[in-house]
Scaffold this active site. Structure first.
Site, PDB file in Angstrom:
ATOM      1  N   HIS A   3      -8.463  -4.260  -1.290  1.00  0.00           N
ATOM      2  CA  HIS A   3      -7.141  -3.731  -0.982  1.00  0.00           C
ATOM      3  C   HIS A   3      -6.501  -4.426   0.216  1.00  0.00           C
ATOM      4  O   HIS A   3      -5.290  -4.613   0.262  1.00  0.00           O
ATOM      5  CB  HIS A   3      -7.242  -2.230  -0.722  1.00  0.00           C
ATOM      6  CG  HIS A   3      -5.922  -1.566  -0.501  1.00  0.00           C
ATOM      7  ND1 HIS A   3      -4.959  -1.467  -1.483  1.00  0.00           N
ATOM      8  CD2 HIS A   3      -5.378  -0.986   0.608  1.00  0.00           C
ATOM      9  CE1 HIS A   3      -3.889  -0.847  -1.002  1.00  0.00           C
ATOM     10  NE2 HIS A   3      -4.121  -0.552   0.253  1.00  0.00           N
ATOM     11  N   ASP A  51      -9.536  -4.576  -5.895  1.00  0.00           N
ATOM     12  CA  ASP A  51      -9.012  -3.418  -5.162  1.00  0.00           C
ATOM     13  C   ASP A  51      -9.501  -2.134  -5.838  1.00  0.00           C
ATOM     14  O   ASP A  51      -9.178  -1.871  -6.997  1.00  0.00           O
ATOM     15  CB  ASP A  51      -7.481  -3.463  -5.164  1.00  0.00           C
ATOM     16  CG  ASP A  51      -6.848  -2.426  -4.242  1.00  0.00           C
ATOM     17  OD1 ASP A  51      -7.540  -1.468  -3.834  1.00  0.00           O
ATOM     18  OD2 ASP A  51      -5.655  -2.577  -3.936  1.00  0.00           O
ATOM     19  N   SER A  70       0.832  -1.197   0.000  1.00  0.00           N
ATOM     20  CA  SER A  70       0.000   0.000   0.000  1.00  0.00           C
ATOM     21  C   SER A  70       0.875   1.260   0.000  1.00  0.00           C
ATOM     22  O   SER A  70       1.700   1.431  -0.903  1.00  0.00           O
ATOM     23  CB  SER A  70      -0.954  -0.043   1.199  1.00  0.00           C
ATOM     24  OG  SER A  70      -1.917   0.985   1.137  1.00  0.00           O
TER      25      SER A  70
END
Length: 372
Positions: free
Chosen positions: A350, A317, A149
């Site tokens: 995600h 995501d 991330s």
């Protein structure tokens, strides 16, 4: 203002006058880290982990802190990141409230928390602080840097700014820059905090705390960390039982999905500082690898000096869409690196890299298991 520091956290002092990319400098600053596994005799088995927005350096349990870490399923003896083989360093991002210096830390010039006097934070600052930490620990070459991330952004910045520091890279749900949807969501999160009267231009305390703003910001975040597919299969239209209703107000919580968001948002209240949230989320929006390197993102990626890389994205995501990981892989392929790109079908969106070990574990383990 409060910091949340795991008990086994260690610290590296940053150099006095640590320069920030967008102006200002830090004095008396530090970076929090933890280590896992043993260093081998050749000192060539070192992995650096760079985290997302909210995690601390306690990625997994170990003798000094047996509590489960945020990546417990991935890191440890016999696990995909195998600490029987690798010496792993996990750093807490500069600007956080989990041990590294950030807005909740004490400004040595005033004896008070920095609050909004903390310099503007950039992903490049996070990368530079992590690189300094690695070298301060006595290491000049990493076997691999892993970024997830925000950590995927930080890892790319580190590789670009410190080109000889790592031999390989695993980028998980990362990006070379934020897309408009992600910027919009994070903008709303920051607005929710800033419009809360208790935020008070960053001058809150335990008694006067932007509780409602933080709850709303976290709920917005949770909606983007998972996928609509998961919400459908997990909650459907199930309603909360009467004994689980937290209020009887008109328009109050009614559905299971609302209860889930509310529960996790309340947990977050006691684990993260609002000003740190503002600084870190803003630096994600500002980051652009191409601008950082004085060209395009593709040019920057093609100049990274890596032996090999693994880039993983998730089809569901919505925060860091799959096309962003594909762009990283394609850019790295223009260099001399051996690049593998994986598109995973996980329904968890995600956050899949945190929970879907069955899909993420095997490719990470395989990448790290090859003799180098």
């Amino acid at each position: 203002m409060r910091e949340f520091i795991p008990p086994a956290t260690r610290f590296i002092d940053l150099p006095a006058g640590f320069a920030m990319k967008r102006g200002g400098a830090l004095y008396g600053a530090r970076i929090a880290y933890e280590t896992f596994g043993r260093l081998n005799a050749a000192r060539d088995n070192i992995i650096l982990i760079l985290t997302g927005l909210s995690p601390d350096a306690h990625a997994a349990s170990h003798a000094d802190d047996p509590t489960p870490g945020w990546w417990e399923v991935m890191l440890g003896p016999g696990k995909p990141i195998d600490t029987d083989r690798w010496h792993v360093i996990c750093v807490n991002s500069l600007g956080s409230c989990k041990g590294s210096t950030g807005p909740a830390s004490i400004d040595p010039d005033t004896g008070e928390p920095y609050r909004l006097e903390f310099p503007e934070l950039s992903v490049e600052d996070i990368a530079d602080a992590a690189a300094f930490t690695v070298r301060a620990l006595g290491f000049e070459r990493l076997a691999c840097v892993i970024g997830t991330s925000l950590g995927g952004m930080s890892a790319l910045a580190l590789l670009a700014r410190h080109p000889d520091l790592a031999r390989s890279h695993i980028n998980i749900s990362g990006a070379v820059h934020a897309l408009p949807f992600s910027i919009a969501v994070r903008s709303l999160q920051r607005e929710a905090i800033r419009v809360d009267p208790q935020w008070n231009q960053g001058r809150y305390d335990a008694e006067n705390y932007p509780r409602r703003g933080m709850l709303t910001a976290r709920k917005l975040g949770m909606m983007t960390y998972r996928s609509a597919q998961e919400w459908d299969s997990r909650f459907g239209r199930a309603r909360l039982s009467p004994d689980r209703r937290t209020d009887e107000e008109q328009f109050g919580l009614e559905f299971e999905v609302e209860g889930y968001l509310d529960f996790h948002a309340h947990r977050f209240l006691h684990r993260f500082d609002p000003n740190s949230y503002l600084y870190l989320s803003h630096c994600m929006d500002q980051f652009d690898l191409g601008d950082s390197c004085g060209g395009t993102a593709d040019e920057a990626l093609s100049r990274l000096r890596l032996e090999k890389a693994l880039v993983i994205g998730v089809q569901t995501d919505i925060l860091f869409p799959l096309r962003q990981q594909r762009k990283i892989a394609e850019g790295l392929s223009a260099s001399d690196a051996d690049v593998q790109f994986l598109s995973l079908e996980s329904p968890e969106g995600h956050d899949a890299f945190l929970v879907d070990i069955n899909r993420f574990g095997p490719p990470v383990a395989k990448f790290l298991s090859v003799d180098w």
